[in-house]
Design an enzyme around this catalytic site. Sequence first.
Site, mmCIF file in Angstrom:
data_model
loop_
_atom_site.group_PDB
_atom_site.id
_atom_site.type_symbol
_atom_site.label_atom_id
_atom_site.label_comp_id
_atom_site.label_asym_id
_atom_site.label_seq_id
_atom_site.Cartn_x
_atom_site.Cartn_y
_atom_site.Cartn_z
ATOM 1 N N GLY A 10 59.003 55.248 118.321
ATOM 2 C CA GLY A 10 59.374 55.445 116.925
ATOM 3 C C GLY A 10 60.607 54.634 116.576
ATOM 4 N N GLY A 12 61.984 54.695 113.265
ATOM 5 C CA GLY A 12 62.564 55.150 112.005
ATOM 6 C C GLY A 12 64.042 55.422 112.252
ATOM 7 N N ALA A 14 65.573 58.128 113.299
ATOM 8 C CA ALA A 14 65.862 58.848 114.541
ATOM 9 C C ALA A 14 65.738 57.919 115.746
ATOM 10 C CB ALA A 14 64.931 60.051 114.685
ATOM 11 N N GLY A 15 64.645 57.173 115.808
ATOM 12 C CA GLY A 15 64.417 56.300 116.960
ATOM 13 C C GLY A 15 65.471 55.210 117.074
ATOM 14 N N PHE A 114 71.443 68.286 94.507
ATOM 15 C CA PHE A 114 70.086 68.351 95.030
ATOM 16 C C PHE A 114 69.676 69.811 95.153
ATOM 17 C CE2 PHE A 114 67.011 65.375 96.863
ATOM 18 C CZ PHE A 114 67.470 64.194 96.333
ATOM 19 N N ASP A 210 50.681 61.784 115.974
ATOM 20 C CA ASP A 210 50.423 61.253 117.329
ATOM 21 C C ASP A 210 51.403 61.832 118.348
ATOM 22 O OD1 ASP A 210 48.837 59.622 115.789
ATOM 23 O OD2 ASP A 210 50.029 57.811 116.106
ATOM 24 N N GLN A 229 56.297 71.512 104.101
ATOM 25 C CA GLN A 229 56.940 71.502 102.787
ATOM 26 C C GLN A 229 56.114 70.744 101.749
ATOM 27 O OE1 GLN A 229 60.761 69.128 101.768
ATOM 28 N NE2 GLN A 229 61.320 71.278 101.703
ATOM 29 N N HIS A 231 56.489 69.093 98.197
ATOM 30 C CA HIS A 231 57.527 68.608 97.287
ATOM 31 C C HIS A 231 57.008 68.755 95.861
ATOM 32 C CE1 HIS A 231 60.328 65.907 95.318
ATOM 33 N NE2 HIS A 231 60.995 65.728 96.438
ATOM 34 N N LEU A 241 55.855 59.826 95.872
ATOM 35 C CA LEU A 241 56.994 60.660 95.515
ATOM 36 C C LEU A 241 57.830 60.135 94.355
ATOM 37 C CD1 LEU A 241 58.219 63.260 96.799
ATOM 38 C CD2 LEU A 241 60.060 61.774 97.551
ATOM 39 N N GLU A 244 63.491 64.037 94.210
ATOM 40 C CA GLU A 244 64.203 65.156 93.608
ATOM 41 C C GLU A 244 65.470 64.677 92.894
ATOM 42 O OE1 GLU A 244 64.103 68.614 96.108
ATOM 43 O OE2 GLU A 244 66.214 68.955 95.723
ATOM 44 N N ARG A 275 62.783 73.468 97.205
ATOM 45 C CA ARG A 275 61.459 72.900 96.914
ATOM 46 C C ARG A 275 60.316 73.889 97.014
ATOM 47 N NH1 ARG A 275 62.522 67.325 100.189
ATOM 48 N NH2 ARG A 275 63.869 66.480 98.559
ATOM 49 N N HIS A 341 54.844 66.995 102.009
ATOM 50 C CA HIS A 341 55.973 66.083 102.095
ATOM 51 C C HIS A 341 56.662 66.078 103.448
ATOM 52 C CE1 HIS A 341 59.332 63.763 100.613
ATOM 53 N NE2 HIS A 341 60.195 64.701 100.935
ATOM 54 N N GLU A 372 61.874 63.934 112.453
ATOM 55 C CA GLU A 372 60.900 64.848 111.842
ATOM 56 C C GLU A 372 59.867 65.374 112.832
ATOM 57 O OE1 GLU A 372 59.477 63.569 108.016
ATOM 58 O OE2 GLU A 372 57.923 65.127 108.001
ATOM 59 N N ARG A 383 63.077 73.026 104.396
ATOM 60 C CA ARG A 383 64.195 72.082 104.469
ATOM 61 C C ARG A 383 64.745 71.787 103.079
ATOM 62 N NH1 ARG A 383 64.647 66.595 103.395
ATOM 63 N NH2 ARG A 383 62.417 66.223 103.229
ATOM 64 N N SER A 388 67.146 65.873 105.733
ATOM 65 C CA SER A 388 66.284 65.325 106.765
ATOM 66 C C SER A 388 66.766 63.970 107.279
ATOM 67 C CB SER A 388 64.873 65.195 106.214
ATOM 68 O OG SER A 388 64.134 64.378 107.035
#
Length: 569
Positions: A10, A12, A14-15, A114, A210, A229, A231, A241, A244, A275, A341, A372, A383, A388
């Site tokens: 991954g 993104g 995090a990765g 938010f 996966d 969740q 949205h 999307l 928000e 949400r 979402h 995630e 959340r 996130s």
Amino acid sequence: MIQHDVVIVGAGLAGMRCALEVCKDMDVGVLTKVYPSRSHSGAAQGGIAASLGNVESDSWEEHMYDTIKGGDFLNDQDAVEEYVKAAPNVIYELEHMGCIFSRTADGKIAQRSFGGHSKPRACFSADRTGHAILHALHEQLMKNSKSVKIYNEWYMHSLIVEDGRCNGVVVSNIQTGEVEVIQAKAVVFATGGYGRVYNITSNAFAGTADGGMAAFEAGIPLEDTEFVQFHPSGLYRQGILFSEAARGEGGYLLNGKGERFMEKYAPSRMELAPRDIVARAEQSEINAGRGVDGKDIIHLDLRHLGKDRIMERLPQIRQLGIDFIGVDCITDCLPIQPTAHYSMGGIPTDKYSHVILDEQGTRLNGFFAAGECACVSVHGGNRLGTNSLLDAVVFGERAGKSVLDYALNIDYADVNEGQEKARVLKKIEDVFQRDGSECYEDIRNEMKKIMMSHCGVFRDEEKLKVCIDTLKDLQERYKKGKVTDKGKLFNTEIYEIIELGNMLSMAQVIAFAALHRQESRGGHFRTDFPKRDDEKFLHHSMVYGSPDGMIVKKKPVVITKHQPAERTY
Ligand SMILES: Cc1cc2nc3c(=O)[nH]c(=O)nc-3n(C[C@H](O)[C@H](O)[C@H](O)COP(=O)(O)OP(=O)(O)OC[C@H]3O[C@@H](n4cnc5c(N)ncnc54)[C@H](O)[C@@H]3O)c2cc1C
């Protein structure tokens, strides 16, 4: 066999954040099925939360309470505390890496309101926050290219686990179709969410479960998967999307009668309630026949914000409306509906990002997860927006630190390359050999529709049972499909089929967990059990696979500072 000290699946937020940490001391392979900057993190619009207090005084204590209340008291509070305390430094660090944030008039990082946050806490880059952070991290990773190798467009099939230790992954190079084993001292999953199991979703095509399913197949349970969740502002029928942030900047929600119906559902927070509450309010209006033009439509009204504010703060949203449906939000309302979402549940980890195997928190050596795909759980049953991106960066970094602690002084374990490869090759060959009459596209569409209608915003026992039966039936039909592209090179069809297999399994885990949680909490609403039931269900659910089908067990919630209270807004 390919070898890296550490392999991260991954790329993104995090990765990549994890890789930046690990590459300080070890050699890292980062594997991603899409090009890094196409990871779904790049689609994040609205912002990233931190109690900087740049607009109004704020504190980590308030951020902590808002997060726990927003999560309907299912959050593990020790993890929440550390996470919100880390937030301000995360923002400054990202800024120093080159991430450009929008500013206040006096030059500080701007912050907007938010849903569910009692203070303006969302730091943002117009409405392209994820894009700005993802590119900053990618640049940093390129700078460290000596100790990081990125495998762009490689697909992870399975985890290698032996004798209680995780030793690598089995992967394919999508371009050549070659299957390879990557041996590693530690593996990190940062594979994102699984919103694609739903018909209407804001998630990118890569969000297909996966990672969760590879873990599940290796004997790891999945935590809190019933909490998905929805949205409130997905583009009607397409799910794309509208952040928000549109409501954070002052947008209204209107039903078919032109009423600001949130008055009835959350009088104090109105459109900026969490949400789950807003999505249920919208669906209730639609179900009561008060949708716009009698359809599944709610209106997002931004006209009163004026052209200047929309162009400065919400330019992407405006462009999305124009590009996809020819509606300009400066002059007209945007048609929206709830869209799948975010996955609150996932691969269970402790607060150090170690993957755990059971309710007692027993660690699986060498396996970590963040972002995630993981369930820490800082978000509990629901959340809050902007929490996130923060989760992905905080726990991405943590996973990196934990990996170094674990792996710096250990050796590689033996891996039976032939056996691991053969298992995956057989799975792929089985798909190639199928010569049935079923169409995978139909199966995919039917799965998405039944999940939306029977395991969506509102659920009940009868619907969930029908949903599970239908999914089982689809899984049988899945075995009787047929591949049209028999080639090896860039055969994306084969990966789509494997992804569909993962989604069918994940959908069953979600529905199974939802059936067993006989209460309503956060994003999980049972019309047959409309109240929260702390006596029976103040616990995380852990779904395990077994030869006789799935079973669900309870994991206690960590409560430190805030006892569960009624959740009103
Ligand atoms: C439209 C949209 C807007 C959002 N806006 C916000 C926001 O404003 N604020 C906020 O806080 N949150 C927001 N979120 C949520 C947030 O963006 C995500 O939860 C977060 O970015 C997830 O990051 P991640 O690193 O965990 O995963 P992702 O960014 O989803 O990355 C997953 C990675 O895993 C890789 N991968 C997956 N499976 C495989 C495989 N089998 N083999 C190889 N690689 C694989 C993918 O290639 C990808 O690189 C939004 C989400 C969406 C969908």
